[in-house]
Design an enzyme around this catalytic site. Structure first.
Site, PDB file in Angstrom:
ATOM      1  N   LYS A   2     -28.740 -20.846 -42.813  1.00  0.00           N
ATOM      2  CA  LYS A   2     -28.112 -20.732 -41.692  1.00  0.00           C
ATOM      3  C   LYS A   2     -26.894 -21.480 -41.608  1.00  0.00           C
ATOM      4  CE  LYS A   2     -31.317 -18.161 -39.317  1.00  0.00           C
ATOM      5  NZ  LYS A   2     -32.647 -17.982 -37.867  1.00  0.00           N
ATOM      6  N   ARG A  38     -39.794 -19.220 -42.402  1.00  0.00           N
ATOM      7  CA  ARG A  38     -39.182 -18.104 -42.668  1.00  0.00           C
ATOM      8  C   ARG A  38     -37.818 -18.360 -43.596  1.00  0.00           C
ATOM      9  NH1 ARG A  38     -35.192 -14.776 -41.370  1.00  0.00           N
ATOM     10  NH2 ARG A  38     -35.520 -12.343 -41.366  1.00  0.00           N
TER      11      ARG A  38
HETATM   12  N1  HH2 Z   1     -33.706 -15.192 -38.072  1.00  0.00           N
HETATM   13  C1  HH2 Z   1     -33.097 -14.193 -38.627  1.00  0.00           C
HETATM   14  C2  HH2 Z   1     -33.648 -13.030 -38.448  1.00  0.00           C
HETATM   15  N2  HH2 Z   1     -34.994 -12.718 -37.938  1.00  0.00           N
HETATM   16  N3  HH2 Z   1     -36.798 -14.003 -36.925  1.00  0.00           N
HETATM   17  C3  HH2 Z   1     -37.543 -15.063 -36.655  1.00  0.00           C
HETATM   18  N4  HH2 Z   1     -38.599 -14.967 -35.969  1.00  0.00           N
HETATM   19  N5  HH2 Z   1     -36.806 -16.331 -36.622  1.00  0.00           N
HETATM   20  C4  HH2 Z   1     -35.494 -16.535 -37.189  1.00  0.00           C
HETATM   21  O1  HH2 Z   1     -35.097 -17.560 -37.182  1.00  0.00           O
HETATM   22  C5  HH2 Z   1     -34.861 -15.274 -37.673  1.00  0.00           C
HETATM   23  C6  HH2 Z   1     -35.591 -13.948 -37.567  1.00  0.00           C
HETATM   24  C7  HH2 Z   1     -31.719 -14.166 -39.256  1.00  0.00           C
HETATM   25  O2  HH2 Z   1     -31.809 -14.438 -40.590  1.00  0.00           O
HETATM   26  P1  HH2 Z   1     -31.686 -13.148 -41.851  1.00  0.00           P
HETATM   27  O3  HH2 Z   1     -32.818 -12.035 -41.683  1.00  0.00           O
HETATM   28  O4  HH2 Z   1     -31.471 -13.889 -43.138  1.00  0.00           O
HETATM   29  O5  HH2 Z   1     -30.214 -12.576 -41.758  1.00  0.00           O
HETATM   30  P2  HH2 Z   1     -29.605 -11.282 -40.711  1.00  0.00           P
HETATM   31  O6  HH2 Z   1     -30.090 -11.231 -39.452  1.00  0.00           O
HETATM   32  O7  HH2 Z   1     -28.222 -11.249 -40.949  1.00  0.00           O
HETATM   33  O8  HH2 Z   1     -30.470 -10.234 -41.729  1.00  0.00           O
END
Ligand code: HH2
Length: 297
Positions: free
Chosen positions: A242, A276
């Site tokens: 992040k 995660r």
């Molecule tokens: N962060 C993201 C998405 N889902 N869910 C939970 N419970 N906690 C988190 O910190 C979280 C989440 C964002 O990360 P990512 O899926 O890699 O990115 P994007 O939203 O751009 O797909």
């Protein structure tokens, strides 16, 4: 039984007293104890912030999901809409079309424990029908229909905190006390879920790193992560790659592995039960090492 990874005891768990949660779920249970679980991120999106487009084709997504299982992921978190700051929303029919074939193929090939990363009840329902066993809701079960779905299906659910929406959340996030405010939200959502018929024992909480938070808010949420344990529910955390890591270290997204590893180690030490991450093999090594140190304490 499926979900072998999540159900296996960690060898270092023997004989040590740690807080332990056993979450009943369809076809088994999710054990959150001395073994910290690693959740692998599977974004079936063209635009996610760190891996957008890499696994957008269903075949590539399934391949990557299986690689993460092989690397030791306990849970595969499948998402079909990016929630990065400023992201556009995706119609639910498109989101379903992205995630369902991937979940079905993963279930046919390896029966991993799959969670569905969505805030849309229709997407969650379709994903659960396809074999997902947990809902990961970045909107924190604020939608009454999502709450009702989780209650009806008897599945575990992650309540994540977000200030604002992905479109506007990074514009000017403000808190009286970031940890106190997040705690109040999570406490209220747990109570609302219980009123809606969700068993409290099925809930997992997540402070939502990067969701309506400045770098200082993210660092403080991690510094005080142990305070979230006062909610009596397992704590999950998503720091992987992040932007606050990029801002602290001055590195682009593809160079945030070590920064991520540091946050994962810190989170496990502070009591997180699920991390995660995108880089599963590396995270598995970090959590196993931290778990071993904790077990000897
Ligand atoms: N962060 C993201 C998405 N889902 N869910 C939970 N419970 N906690 C988190 O910190 C979280 C989440 C964002 O990360 P990512 O899926 O890699 O990115 P994007 O939203 O751009 O797909």
């Amino acid at each position: 039984m499926a979900n072998d990874g999540a159900l296996k005891d960690h060898p270092t768990a023997v004989g040590c007293a740690v807080d332990e949660f056993v979450i009943p779920c369809p076809k088994g249970r999710l054990k959150l104890g001395a073994k910290t679980l690693v959740m692998g991120v599977l974004n079936v999106t063209p635009d996610s912030f760190s891996d957008g487009g890499q696994h957008f084709a269903a075949e590539a997504a399934v391949r990557h999901g299986l690689e993460m299982v092989e690397a030791g992921a306990d849970i595969i978190d499948v998402g079909g809409e990016s929630t990065r700051p400023g992201a556009e929303t995706v119609p639910e029919t498109d989101e379903i079309r992205r995630v369902v074939p991937v979940i079905e193929a993963l279930m046919a090939k390896a029966t991993p424990f799959i969670s569905i990363d969505t805030y849309k009840p229709a997407v969650a329902a379709a994903a659960l029908d396809a074999g997902a066993r947990m809902v990961n809701d970045v909107n924190g079960l604020r939608d009454a229909k999502m709450m009702a779905l989780v209650a009806r299906r008897g599945v575990p659910a992650v309540i994540m905190h977000m200030q604002g929406t992905p479109r506007d959340m990074q514009k000017n996030p403000t808190y009286a006390d970031v940890v106190g405010d997040i705690l109040a939200f999570l406490r209220a959502q747990i109570a609302a879920a219980v009123r809606a018929g969700v068993a409290a024992e099925r809930l997992i909480v997540d402070p939502g790193i990067g969701f309506g938070k400045t770098v200082a808010h993210n660092l403080e949420s991690l510094r005080r992560l142990d305070e979230f344990r006062s909610l009596g529910r397992p704590v999950m955390i998503g720091t992987s790659r992040k932007s606050f890591i990029g801002q602290v270290l001055g590195v682009p997204v593809e160079q945030r592995l070590m920064g991520t590893a540091a946050t994962v180690a810190w989170a496990v030490a502070k009591g997180a039960k699920i991390v995660r991450v995108h880089d599963v093999g590396e995270a598995v090594q970090v959590v196993r090492m931290c778990d071993a140190i904790k077990a000897e304490a």
